[in-house]
Design a protein around this motif. Structure first.
Motif, short mmCIF file in Angstrom:
data_model
loop_
_atom_site.label_atom_id
_atom_site.label_comp_id
_atom_site.label_asym_id
_atom_site.label_seq_id
_atom_site.Cartn_x
_atom_site.Cartn_y
_atom_site.Cartn_z
N ALA A 84 0.93 -1.04 0.07
CA ALA A 84 0.13 -0.20 -0.02
C ALA A 84 0.72 1.40 0.02
O ALA A 84 0.44 2.29 -0.78
N VAL A 85 1.91 1.31 0.84
CA VAL A 85 2.86 2.30 0.82
C VAL A 85 3.49 2.61 -0.36
O VAL A 85 3.71 3.77 -0.85
N PHE A 86 4.11 1.66 -1.00
CA PHE A 86 4.73 1.66 -2.06
C PHE A 86 3.85 2.16 -3.26
O PHE A 86 4.26 3.05 -4.01
N ALA A 87 2.83 1.47 -3.40
CA ALA A 87 1.79 1.82 -4.46
C ALA A 87 1.51 3.55 -4.23
O ALA A 87 1.58 4.19 -5.10
N ASP A 88 1.14 3.84 -3.06
CA ASP A 88 1.04 5.23 -2.76
C ASP A 88 1.90 6.16 -3.11
O ASP A 88 1.74 7.14 -3.94
N VAL A 89 3.19 6.09 -2.76
CA VAL A 89 4.55 6.86 -3.06
C VAL A 89 4.69 6.78 -4.43
O VAL A 89 5.13 7.54 -5.06
N GLY A 90 4.78 5.55 -4.95
CA GLY A 90 4.84 5.18 -6.61
C GLY A 90 4.03 6.10 -7.26
O GLY A 90 4.61 6.78 -8.32
N VAL A 91 2.92 6.02 -7.01
CA VAL A 91 1.77 6.66 -7.86
C VAL A 91 1.92 8.09 -7.86
O VAL A 91 1.88 8.98 -8.77
N ALA A 92 2.32 8.65 -6.77
CA ALA A 92 2.79 10.20 -6.59
C ALA A 92 3.83 10.60 -7.37
O ALA A 92 3.78 11.51 -7.99
N LEU A 93 4.80 9.83 -7.28
CA LEU A 93 6.00 10.19 -7.93
C LEU A 93 5.71 10.09 -9.46
O LEU A 93 6.40 11.01 -10.42
N LEU A 94 5.14 9.06 -9.87
CA LEU A 94 4.88 8.86 -11.39
C LEU A 94 4.00 10.30 -11.90
O LEU A 94 4.20 10.48 -13.07
N VAL A 95 3.17 10.63 -11.07
CA VAL A 95 2.25 11.69 -11.75
C VAL A 95 2.96 12.91 -11.76
O VAL A 95 2.56 13.91 -12.63
N VAL A 96 3.92 13.05 -10.68
CA VAL A 96 4.72 14.30 -10.88
C VAL A 96 5.59 14.51 -11.98
O VAL A 96 5.61 15.22 -12.78
N LEU A 97 6.32 13.21 -12.09
CA LEU A 97 7.01 13.21 -13.30
C LEU A 97 6.26 13.21 -14.71
O LEU A 97 6.66 13.92 -15.90
N ASN A 98 5.25 12.60 -14.67
CA ASN A 98 4.33 12.82 -16.07
C ASN A 98 3.83 14.51 -16.15
O ASN A 98 3.67 14.75 -17.29
N SER A 99 3.62 15.14 -14.95
CA SER A 99 3.20 16.47 -14.98
C SER A 99 4.27 17.30 -15.62
O SER A 99 3.98 18.28 -16.39
N VAL A 100 5.44 16.87 -15.50
CA VAL A 100 6.60 17.80 -15.96
C VAL A 100 7.14 17.37 -17.43
O VAL A 100 8.04 18.09 -17.87
N ARG A 101 6.38 16.49 -17.65
CA ARG A 101 6.95 15.86 -19.11
C ARG A 101 6.62 16.96 -20.19
O ARG A 101 7.41 16.94 -21.23
N ILE A 102 5.57 17.72 -20.19
CA ILE A 102 5.36 18.72 -21.09
C ILE A 102 6.21 19.75 -21.22
O ILE A 102 6.38 20.39 -22.40
N LEU A 103 7.24 20.02 -20.31
CA LEU A 103 8.29 21.02 -20.39
C LEU A 103 9.33 20.53 -21.54
O LEU A 103 9.97 21.20 -22.06
N ARG A 104 9.30 19.06 -21.96
CA ARG A 104 10.31 18.78 -22.85
C ARG A 104 9.69 18.64 -24.34
O ARG A 104 10.45 18.12 -25.23
#
Length: 647
Positions: A624-644
């Motif tokens: 549960a913790v890995f999933a929560d942390v992992g999802v959070a980091l993935l969506v943050v990385l996806n959010s900044v993808r537009i800059l590239r």
């Protein structure tokens, strides 16, 4: 010189030490808790005699829990005092305390440790993304050479006063707005417009912060302080844009406030309902600790922080990406609104055309041409309209001096009325003279050029014919909009319908309307807005189109470089004079919305799957913790993808 170097080295060393202290302060708690967790698991696995004692085992994991758990528990308590009962801190506090209660000490510590590390990594990713966006825009130099008492001194741009003269070398960026002191200079405007477009400036001309000097060193007299420069204003605009929330952001905020108490209730039901079933059906094997564990897993994975953080970051990334291309959105709500645009209305002059008119002919009746030109130029001299400026420039080129104007009155949509050397002079379009019942030659009504007519003391005196040209990318702009499936493209103009039709045919625009006064344009926009399902963007120059820009769903100002009026009146400011950037703005808006929707759908899908797995007993607290942390980091990385992405 030596002392200056020593001072610099000392300052750098001091900064390095501060950075080291900051890192140690930030990471000591998770590192210490991590050591306790790892050693505790080893001791349990090895079944060391002294560690088998339940009290020692409990105290060991409790000590390891405190460095990472206390800050979260404190945040949860402060939130509760502010009547915010349900948030990620209270969820994690409940989950870890529940795990301690059922004797799952390593998992209780792991919940807080992994949550804390995840929050730190997430904050770092968000801060880095925000810094990247700011760094893309903030290209102002940290030092500048300023003339003081005839000697060049190197100081911070913040210390330069208005009126002082600075020197900027070739290849360097201009740090402050000012006026050019050299006879002539060329600047690269890429920092302000998103493209390396050369800008020629003559002596006394405006130079803006962020421009790059080409060719030779220039001297610039500062006209605005550091914090009020054009680039500073752009940075402020981009940063303030985060305050204007898009509907998706507002929805997620509301969603999180409702969602969190619901999942707490569901977690309670996961524990309570089987107990009721067991009470009714004694054969049902109910173990309280097992069902409590499932409820705790449910609580951990339900934390909504991934959504709450990633969506505004996604919009901020879109605003940053747009700013790199010379497009300024005044809020993420406009970035969202532009994705719904299905009709684009262009003003003609200065938007699709260059607005650089030139006089092609002049014809006078009962007075000499130069006298007619002197009267017209005198009246037009204070007007900022491109036609007026073209006439003044033409008169200057012919060596005709303007006469003295004693009174002047602007007649919106018609022209100007003035008293010039005791003569009543009217200068404007044919409608002005017709309205005053002054006869105009019939052939002028059929003329396809822009006509400026003049009457002196109530009698027709002559006319000037002017021509305008399309901007280089105007045709491409219409093609790009059609490629984005926007087929309702219209053009409005105060010019005669015949002129408007010619430009419309060249551009490929089917709906073009001429002979419009400013209020006619506003009425036209209101009629469009009244059509069900219609979402309209109006594109104008931001100076005289403010009422129409305000009426549209998205007002887009063209050529907003250094223009306060454009930034004030529009929702989106395109800093170049390129109408093709309208399609770019829509593309960036759509790309941002796709990323935001990916975040929403992706995060909710993963959470629902793990929630179900946890409720059914297939997922552990670790998962549960890995999933929560992992999802959070993935969506943050996806959010900044537009800059590239390239647009």
């Amino acid at each position: 010189m030596e002392s200056k170097c020593q001072c610099c080295c000392s300052h750098t060393h001091s900064q390095s030490k501060e950075k080291e202290k900051s890192i140690i302060k930030k990471w000591w708690a998770p590192v210490l808790s991590g050591v306790f967790l790892l050693l505790g698991i080893i001791f349990q696995h090895q079944e060391w005699t002294w560690f088998v004692n339940p009290v020692i085992e409990f105290l060991w994991f409790l000590i390891g829990f405190l460095p990472v758990g206390l800050p979260v528990m404190r945040e949860a308590w402060e939130s509760i005092l502010q009547k915010d009962w349900f948030n990620e801190f209270s969820l994690m506090a409940l989950a870890s305390l529940g795990a301690f209660y059922i004797g799952e000490y390593p998992e209780a510590l792991a919940v807080m440790l992994l949550y804390s590390i995840g929050e730190m990594l997430q904050d770092k990713a968000v801060n880095q993304a925000s810094r990247n966006i700011k760094d893309l825009l903030d290209v102002r130099p940290e030092q500048v050479d300023v003339y003081r008492k005839g000697v060049l001194s190197t100081v911070s741009p913040r210390e330069v006063n208005v009126g002082e003269v600075i020197e900027v070398k070739p290849g360097e960026r201009v740090p402050l707005d000012g006026s050019l002191q050299n006879p002539y200079a060329v600047f690269d405007t890429s920092a302000l417009t998103g493209e390396s477009m050369p800008r020629n400036v003559s002596e006394g001309g405006e130079v803006l912060a962020g421009m790059i000097v080409s060719g030779q060193a220039v001297r610039i007299q500062v006209t605005k302080p550091y914090d009020h420069s054009t680039l500073a204003r752009i940075l402020t605009l981009v940063q303030d844009a985060a305050e204007r929330k898009a509907p998706a952001e507002l929805f997620i905020r509301k969603f999180a406030r409702i969602y969190t108490p619901i999942v707490v209730l569901l977690a309670f039901l996961i524990v309570a309902l089987p107990a009721l079933v067991a009470a009714v059906h004694p054969e049902f094997d109910y173990v309280f600790n097992d069902w409590l564990y499932r409820g705790l897993v449910f609580l951990v994975i339900s934390c909504p922080c991934a959504l709450v953080i990633s969506i505004p970051l996604g919009y901020f990334g879109g605003i940053g990406a747009a700013s790199r291309t010379g497009i300024l959105f005044k809020g993420s709500n406009y970035l969202d609104a532009i994705t719904r645009i299905n009709a684009v209305v262009f003003d003609k002059t200065g938007t699709l055309t260059t607005g650089s008119f030139r006089v092609t002919s002049i014809q006078a009746t009962d007075i000499p041409e130069d006298e007619l030109l002197s009267l017209v130029a005198s009246v037009e001299k204070k007007s900022t309209h491109p036609v007026a400026q073209a006439i003044v420039h033409y008169a200057s080129g012919r060596g005709v001096k303007p006469a003295i104007v004693t009174s002047l009155n602007e007649l919106a949509g018609y022209g100007l009325e003035a008293e010039v050397e005791h003569h009543q002079v009217l200068v404007g379009n044919i409608r002005l003279l017709t309205d005053r019942q002054i006869a105009v030659p019939e052939e002028l009504a059929d003329c396809v050029a822009t006509v400026v007519v003049c009457a002196v003391d109530g009698k027709y005196a002559g006319q000037l014919l002017l021509s305008d040209t399309l901007k280089e990318d105007a045709v491409d702009a219409i093609k790009k909009l059609k490629a984005l499936k926007i087929d309702n493209i219209q053009m409005l103009s105060g010019d005669k319908q015949e002129i408007v039709n010619i430009f419309a045919k060249e551009l490929g625009i089917d709906k073009a309307y001429g002979d419009l006064l400013p209020e006619d344009k506003a009425v036209h926009l209101e009629q469009l807005n009244s059509v069900p399902g219609m979402s309209v963007a109006f594109v104008g120059d931001g100076m005289n189109d403010a009422p129409v820009l305000a009426l549209s769903d998205v007002g887009i100002a063209m050529g907003g470089l250094g223009s306060d009026a454009a930034i004030e009146s529009a929702d989106v400011v395109i800093q170049t004079d390129q109408p093709s950037k309208v399609a770019t703005a829509i593309s960036i808006g759509r790309a941002t919305r796709r990323i935001v929707m990916q975040n929403i759908v992706g995060a909710i899908t993963v959470k629902v799957l793990v929630l179900l797995a946890g409720a059914c007993g297939f997922a552990t607290l670790w998962a549960a913790v890995f999933a929560d942390v992992g999802v959070a980091l993935l969506v943050v990385l996806n959010s900044v993808r537009i800059l590239r992405k390239k647009f």
